[in-house]
Every structure is written in C-alpha cells, then in structure tokens.
Design a protein around this motif. Sequence first.
Motif, PDB file in Angstrom:
ATOM      1  N   MET A 162      40.945  58.180  63.635  1.00 55.24           N
ATOM      2  CA  MET A 162      42.326  57.693  63.755  1.00 55.24           C
ATOM      3  C   MET A 162      43.214  58.801  64.329  1.00 55.24           C
ATOM      4  SD  MET A 162      44.522  55.174  63.139  1.00 55.24           S
ATOM      5  CE  MET A 162      43.862  54.127  61.842  1.00 55.24           C
ATOM      6  N   HIS A 163      43.898  58.497  65.414  1.00 57.44           N
ATOM      7  CA  HIS A 163      44.773  59.494  66.030  1.00 57.44           C
ATOM      8  C   HIS A 163      46.179  59.418  65.441  1.00 57.44           C
ATOM      9  CE1 HIS A 163      41.802  60.749  68.934  1.00 57.44           C
ATOM     10  NE2 HIS A 163      41.555  59.479  69.219  1.00 57.44           N
ATOM     11  N   ASP A 164      46.934  60.495  65.608  1.00 62.20           N
ATOM     12  CA  ASP A 164      48.285  60.553  65.044  1.00 62.20           C
ATOM     13  C   ASP A 164      49.237  59.575  65.726  1.00 62.20           C
ATOM     14  OD1 ASP A 164      47.632  62.731  63.303  1.00 62.20           O
ATOM     15  OD2 ASP A 164      47.792  64.095  65.015  1.00 62.20           O
ATOM     16  N   ILE A 165      49.106  59.453  67.049  1.00 66.41           N
ATOM     17  CA  ILE A 165      50.018  58.625  67.847  1.00 66.41           C
ATOM     18  C   ILE A 165      49.205  57.696  68.748  1.00 66.41           C
ATOM     19  CG2 ILE A 165      51.825  58.628  69.618  1.00 66.41           C
ATOM     20  CD1 ILE A 165      52.856  59.856  67.077  1.00 66.41           C
ATOM     21  N   ARG A 166      49.643  56.457  68.866  1.00 66.39           N
ATOM     22  CA  ARG A 166      49.016  55.523  69.819  1.00 66.39           C
ATOM     23  C   ARG A 166      49.955  55.335  71.007  1.00 66.39           C
ATOM     24  NH1 ARG A 166      49.055  49.827  69.865  1.00 66.39           N
ATOM     25  NH2 ARG A 166      49.734  49.764  67.687  1.00 66.39           N
ATOM     26  N   LEU A 167      49.438  55.618  72.191  1.00 69.87           N
ATOM     27  CA  LEU A 167      50.196  55.427  73.425  1.00 69.87           C
ATOM     28  C   LEU A 167      49.799  54.108  74.070  1.00 69.87           C
ATOM     29  CD1 LEU A 167      50.044  59.008  74.992  1.00 69.87           C
ATOM     30  CD2 LEU A 167      51.933  57.967  73.720  1.00 69.87           C
ATOM     31  N   VAL A 168      50.780  53.314  74.452  1.00 64.18           N
ATOM     32  CA  VAL A 168      50.566  52.042  75.127  1.00 64.18           C
ATOM     33  C   VAL A 168      50.994  52.214  76.586  1.00 64.18           C
ATOM     34  CG1 VAL A 168      51.211  49.602  75.225  1.00 64.18           C
ATOM     35  CG2 VAL A 168      50.926  50.730  73.005  1.00 64.18           C
ATOM     36  N   VAL A 178      53.904  54.667  67.444  1.00 69.01           N
ATOM     37  CA  VAL A 178      53.436  53.949  68.638  1.00 69.01           C
ATOM     38  C   VAL A 178      54.529  53.993  69.704  1.00 69.01           C
ATOM     39  CG1 VAL A 178      52.478  51.816  69.561  1.00 69.01           C
ATOM     40  CG2 VAL A 178      52.115  52.392  67.154  1.00 69.01           C
ATOM     41  N   PHE A 179      54.161  54.433  70.916  1.00 62.70           N
ATOM     42  CA  PHE A 179      55.138  54.561  71.983  1.00 62.70           C
ATOM     43  C   PHE A 179      54.569  54.040  73.301  1.00 62.70           C
ATOM     44  CE2 PHE A 179      56.087  57.722  68.795  1.00 62.70           C
ATOM     45  CZ  PHE A 179      57.453  57.523  68.599  1.00 62.70           C
ATOM     46  N   ASP A 180      55.406  53.330  74.054  1.00 66.28           N
ATOM     47  CA  ASP A 180      55.047  52.837  75.375  1.00 66.28           C
ATOM     48  C   ASP A 180      55.421  53.879  76.425  1.00 66.28           C
ATOM     49  OD1 ASP A 180      54.611  50.562  73.877  1.00 66.28           O
ATOM     50  OD2 ASP A 180      56.158  49.348  74.853  1.00 66.28           O
ATOM     51  N   GLY A 181      54.658  53.914  77.511  1.00 63.61           N
ATOM     52  CA  GLY A 181      54.980  54.793  78.625  1.00 63.61           C
ATOM     53  C   GLY A 181      54.317  54.285  79.882  1.00 63.61           C
ATOM     54  N   ALA A 182      54.751  54.795  81.022  1.00 67.64           N
ATOM     55  CA  ALA A 182      54.163  54.399  82.304  1.00 67.64           C
ATOM     56  C   ALA A 182      53.745  55.642  83.068  1.00 67.64           C
ATOM     57  CB  ALA A 182      55.152  53.584  83.133  1.00 67.64           C
ATOM     58  N   VAL A 183      52.501  55.664  83.506  1.00 72.19           N
ATOM     59  CA  VAL A 183      52.002  56.796  84.274  1.00 72.19           C
ATOM     60  C   VAL A 183      52.916  57.049  85.474  1.00 72.19           C
ATOM     61  CG1 VAL A 183      50.456  55.367  85.709  1.00 72.19           C
ATOM     62  CG2 VAL A 183      49.929  57.793  85.344  1.00 72.19           C
ATOM     63  N   ALA A 184      53.205  58.326  85.731  1.00 73.24           N
ATOM     64  CA  ALA A 184      54.071  58.747  86.837  1.00 73.24           C
ATOM     65  C   ALA A 184      55.496  58.223  86.698  1.00 73.24           C
ATOM     66  CB  ALA A 184      53.499  58.322  88.189  1.00 73.24           C
ATOM     67  N   GLY A 185      55.852  57.743  85.489  1.00 71.72           N
ATOM     68  CA  GLY A 185      57.196  57.197  85.310  1.00 71.72           C
ATOM     69  C   GLY A 185      57.433  55.976  86.172  1.00 71.72           C
ATOM     70  N   LEU A 186      56.374  55.208  86.441  1.00 75.28           N
ATOM     71  CA  LEU A 186      56.513  54.032  87.297  1.00 75.28           C
ATOM     72  C   LEU A 186      57.578  53.092  86.760  1.00 75.28           C
ATOM     73  CD1 LEU A 186      52.784  53.087  88.062  1.00 75.28           C
ATOM     74  CD2 LEU A 186      54.418  54.242  89.573  1.00 75.28           C
ATOM     75  N   GLY A 187      58.232  52.413  87.654  1.00 73.36           N
ATOM     76  CA  GLY A 187      59.257  51.461  87.273  1.00 73.36           C
ATOM     77  C   GLY A 187      60.615  51.951  87.735  1.00 73.36           C
ATOM     78  N   GLY A 188      61.590  51.168  87.426  1.00 75.93           N
ATOM     79  CA  GLY A 188      62.955  51.495  87.781  1.00 75.93           C
ATOM     80  C   GLY A 188      63.861  50.563  87.013  1.00 75.93           C
ATOM     81  N   CYS A 189      65.091  50.927  86.885  1.00 78.84           N
ATOM     82  CA  CYS A 189      66.020  50.067  86.164  1.00 78.84           C
ATOM     83  C   CYS A 189      66.800  49.228  87.163  1.00 78.84           C
ATOM     84  CB  CYS A 189      66.973  50.901  85.323  1.00 78.84           C
ATOM     85  SG  CYS A 189      68.139  49.895  84.404  1.00 78.84           S
ATOM     86  N   PRO A 190      66.573  47.905  87.223  1.00 76.87           N
ATOM     87  CA  PRO A 190      67.270  47.075  88.198  1.00 76.87           C
ATOM     88  C   PRO A 190      68.766  46.966  87.939  1.00 76.87           C
ATOM     89  CG  PRO A 190      66.024  45.707  86.671  1.00 76.87           C
ATOM     90  CD  PRO A 190      65.648  47.133  86.401  1.00 76.87           C
TER      91      PRO A 190
END
Length: 297
Positions: free
Chosen positions: A1-7, A226-238
Amino acid sequence: MHDIRLVEVGPRDGLQNEKTLVPLATKVELVNRLSATGLSVVEAGAFVSPKWVPQMADSAEVMQAIARKPGITYPVLVPNEKGLEAALAVGVTEVAVFGAASEAFSQKNINCSIAESLDRFRAVIDRARLSGVKVRGYVSCVLGCPYEGAVDPGKVAEVAARLMAMGCYEVSLGDTIGVGNPRAARAMLKRVAEDVPMGRIALHFHDTYGQALANILACIELGARVFDGAVAGLGGCPYAKGASGNVATEDVLYMLNGMGLSTGVDLDALAAIGTWISGELNRPNGSKVGRALSAKG
C-alpha cells in the motif's frame, strides 16, 4: 500500500481542450506509455457528444486499442445512459460522472440544474454498478466559478455526499478554474470531510494561478491521500484565456518524493512521457520538473 494514489487524467481531461485533433495512434501510445510508469489509474477517454467534445469522439477506438495491464484501471467519463451504453460495449471497468457545485456552471456546462444532473446520474450509477462497473464522481468548481465567483463549501459537501450516497466509490473535488489557495482548499476539504469520509475524497487542482502544489500540500496535511494530475500539465482552462490547466503529475510526484511519500510511480519515466507528448502536440511542456529533468539530459 502506497502513501498517496495518483490518478492520471492527461489522456482525457488533458487532451479534451486541444484545438487540433490528436491522432488515435498518439492517444493510444500515451495511455500505453503511462501504463508502464507504475500508475494504477489512467483516465483514458470520455463517451460524450462529439459535437461538444470532438477530441473525445474516438474514445471507443482508444479503449479497444490500448494494451490494458492487470492492476491498472482505465476510467472513462460518461454523462448519461447513452454514454454508459457505449462504454460498456467496449468493456470498461470504471466510469466517472461529472457534476458541479455551482448552479450557473452546471447550467452552462451540461445544460441542467445541479438537482437535474444528480437525477440523471442516479440511473447511470445504478446501471453501471449492476454491470459490475465502479463509478467515480467529480464535482467541479469547488473553490470558485467563472460565473458565480466564490462557491459555498457547504454546497460542495452536499453534492459530494449525494454522489457518494448514490454509489460512487470516490468523489474527486475539482478546482476547475484554479483560483483556490491553501486556506480556501483546507476550509473546503474540512467541510466536505464532515459528510464524506476522507479516505473516499480525491482532489483535482488546476494551476491557473500557480497554487496547485500548495493546495495539495495543505490537503495532505489534513489527511487527503488521492490526487489527480496530468502529465506535462496537459489541458487548459477554457474560462481563463492562456491559463495553464491541470497540475503536472511530474511536479506533484517530485514534491511527494521529496516528502518521503510513496506512490509507486517512476518520476523519470513519467517526465520522459511528458517531454514526448509535448513534442507530439507541438506545445511547451507544462511541467517545471519535466523541463528541468529534460535540460539535465
């Protein structure tokens, strides 16, 4: 079991706002590469109307083409029963429904009130669970709305608790426009945790104002894991022209590694993927850690 789960949400939330259509082969390769980093969750697509989100029109093909690895889940977003039907047809094992804590945002984003959206989700969640499919809930605009401004933490807690009561195993609280700060994030999380167990809460921060890592740290101190993230900070705020989008998974991972918190994810492998996908999309790498590691060679 890991300390943090990344989604990892890059292949869905990260790509959906890209103006140029990303080739199917690139989407499939992105998911497959991410699957080799130690991540346990890679959000792979969305079964939504191609009229509204053309980037996700080939999600069925993505799900059929990726090499699904044991121990990794590949959730997809489904807004309604039609979307769920299409997702079930390609053998998904986890879906997500997407609500809001802001009435104005709900009306503009999914053309219905919060109450109506929850009624719609009930049928989706019931059908998914009957099919043996797990359901994750998202609540957007938990720290601010582009139309209403500040959002009452009590409303966030109400929507999150309703999703949990309907059968979601976890609820991800999203700072959709990235206006949050550590004090506001702590206050919001404390209020939600009064109604939803901390162990079933995830956080989804955007980095529009550069506060995402500070917000994550504040939430870790309260017990979030538990935290969500996107590789390379993909995305943008429309809703904020030129603003950055999702917090970069590499940046979160670097911070967690430095704190001695385990995730099971390989930072160097993840950073290499960030460099690669940024080149494929012809856009700057949104991860500061990714850029630093790339410069070191």
